[in-house]
Design an enzyme around this catalytic site. Sequence first.
Site, short mmCIF file in Angstrom:
data_model
loop_
_atom_site.label_atom_id
_atom_site.label_comp_id
_atom_site.label_asym_id
_atom_site.label_seq_id
_atom_site.Cartn_x
_atom_site.Cartn_y
_atom_site.Cartn_z
N GLY A 387 -27.50 -3.63 0.00
CA GLY A 387 -26.54 -3.69 1.22
C GLY A 387 -26.51 -4.98 2.06
N SER A 388 -26.17 -4.89 3.19
CA SER A 388 -25.86 -6.38 4.15
C SER A 388 -27.09 -7.03 4.29
CB SER A 388 -25.49 -5.70 5.62
OG SER A 388 -24.08 -4.93 5.53
N ALA A 389 -28.32 -6.65 3.83
CA ALA A 389 -29.57 -7.68 3.84
C ALA A 389 -29.26 -9.03 3.28
CB ALA A 389 -30.68 -7.06 3.52
N ILE A 390 -28.22 -9.13 2.17
CA ILE A 390 -28.14 -10.18 1.55
C ILE A 390 -27.16 -11.01 2.15
CG2 ILE A 390 -29.31 -9.47 -0.63
CD1 ILE A 390 -25.56 -9.26 -0.14
N LYS A 391 -26.46 -10.79 3.30
CA LYS A 391 -25.40 -11.62 3.88
C LYS A 391 -25.70 -12.99 4.19
CE LYS A 391 -22.66 -7.50 5.37
NZ LYS A 391 -21.99 -6.73 6.63
#
Length: 687
Positions: A387-391
């Site tokens: 999910g968004s942790a890698i943004k």
Amino acid sequence: MSKRRKENKWKDKLPFRLNLLFFVMFIMFAALILQLGAVQILRGESFQEEIDRTVNETTKVPVPRGKIYDSNQQLVVGNEPLYAITYTPAKGTQAADRLEVAEKLAKLITIEVKGISERDKKEYYYLNNKDKVVERLSQEEKKKLDDVEEYDLALERITETEMNDISEHDKLIIVIKKELDKAYALTPQIIKNEGVTAEEYAQVSENLGELPGINAIADWERNYPFGDTLKSLVGNITTQERGLPKEKLEHFLTRGYSRNDRVGISGLEKYYEDALRGRKEQIEYITTKDGTTVDSRVAVEGQAGKDLVLTIDMEFQKKVDKVLQEELQKTIQKHPYQHQYMSDAAAVVMNPKTGALLAVSGVTYDRKTNDYKKAPYKAFHDAHLPGSAIKGATVLAGYESGVISPGQVFNDRKIQIASGAPKGSYSELGPVDDYAALRRSSNVYMFYIALKMGGEHRYPFPNGESAAFDVAAWDQMRSYFQQFGLGNRTGIDYPYESTGVIGDKQFQPGLLMDYAIGQYDNYTALQLVQYVSTIANDGNRVRPQLVKEIRNPSQVEERLGSVYQSKGTEVLNRIDMDKSKIERIQEGFRQVFNEPRGTAVRYFGTSKYRNYKAAGKTGTAQNAYYKDGEKKADTENLSLVGYAPYDDPEMAFAIIVPHTGIVNSKHPINQTIGQGILDAYFSSKED
């Protein structure tokens, strides 16, 4: 005297001199013959033994395996001393010889009587009654059969009544002989090392002269002072009964191992096998040509295996394990129906500057037994949608590729590619720059980065139309991600780690948009902690490590030996961009935890957590749950990456909890685990 008379006188003396010479030579040859005869008759046998002596084999005697300590030199894996009875057969030892030893040994020790087959009984009866059994075969049968066929037929002729005459003591002898039969010539085989009493040890020691090949020694087995904490990550060794793994038999034999050696088959025990195994004591046996041992000597002194010192603090490790289990249990009990498919949680804590792993934790819930088990290996093996942790990686990819510039603003509203479903954030956020895109976790901002990298530069994108797309954008974006360790090997000192699950490069811009928000490729908790550590470490990706030192074996109990090898920090690569751009990601991560409307500010914006000065990024990924190929439910993965203090990071962490339910706003387990890890770390520093 005339010349003629002198010549006649010399001729008269010549026969006498020749005869004297021949007589002396005769005496000498006679003495030599007598001496050779004496040597042959009186001492020939002993001299022949000397001639026949040969260095036949070198036996390698196992030594204690190296120990494993934590970063504070607490024993994590040790060796519990045991009494052991071993058997080292001489070359050419026959079955009858082993039976004789077994009969004597059965009077001195006991072994659990089990696993005796009908053939075992018949072979035992045959050895004790060979003449009687062989007589049952006719001369015609003996002529037609080879030795093996004759032996098998003789066993068949042994009757059931004769088998019934075998006593319980006979069965003990059979079991002992079966253990003796496993031994290779001049190679020690453990006959018994469990439950050897002091009395048995003493009795065998006192009767070694009557027990050829038997010895009473001190053996060992692995023990774990911290129980199952980190045990599955430390790994296992083979048993003495199993010995070398069949699939790697030649590999080990060519490196000086014996077939019944115990070797590491998983985890650190496997990875550091060469250090932990030690140096065997080598005993050189002098034998005659018929295999009889006449002498032996120690050719090489043995040395215990080297010890490992881990980067992990076991007290901190226990606290992290406790946090994961308590939060997993609390979440399942609070919402049992919504979280019926959730069973795992994993977390890794690492020093972002050195790569030292401070804790590796995994917990799994077994609904059948209602039991929570430690499974730290899942942090290395299991890959999930993050999910968004890698943004943070997505924004940096946008900077480096040149499709966005620092401070660029996009209007966060839904985007629809052709006839596909509209894609957007959890709500329309309006105009957001790169800081706000991270702080508020804008999906749309990441979508525009993906579209632009794929060759679609229209802004705002005209909803309902097809987007231009160059499939090479997959390789470009993944190459940026791999610089952080996402989709790449982290380089950890461990025998196996997953590189994640990499999806196909499809000619669909919508899938690259999913990739940009962590909804396409799968990563492990270890990869995620290396990624966030790279950001915390100003763009330097360091190799994670579990072992910080290898030590020589100590000569003093409870004291570590000298340092054999020290594991220093290794930078694998540096993110190829200006430091100022990485600093923008660091500031965005700080805002996520500390500024209004940050997605983690509710849990990390209080005064207590502000004192920790943590930064990071939350993540939620839609992840349907399948069983036996059938979709059972729509679930979500919750993740969290972070580090602290944000102005001088000394710890980084990554958390992933797959297949949670849909009530995460009521109990976001990723963030409560993050709170627990920060509490555990900073409280440990105060202790």
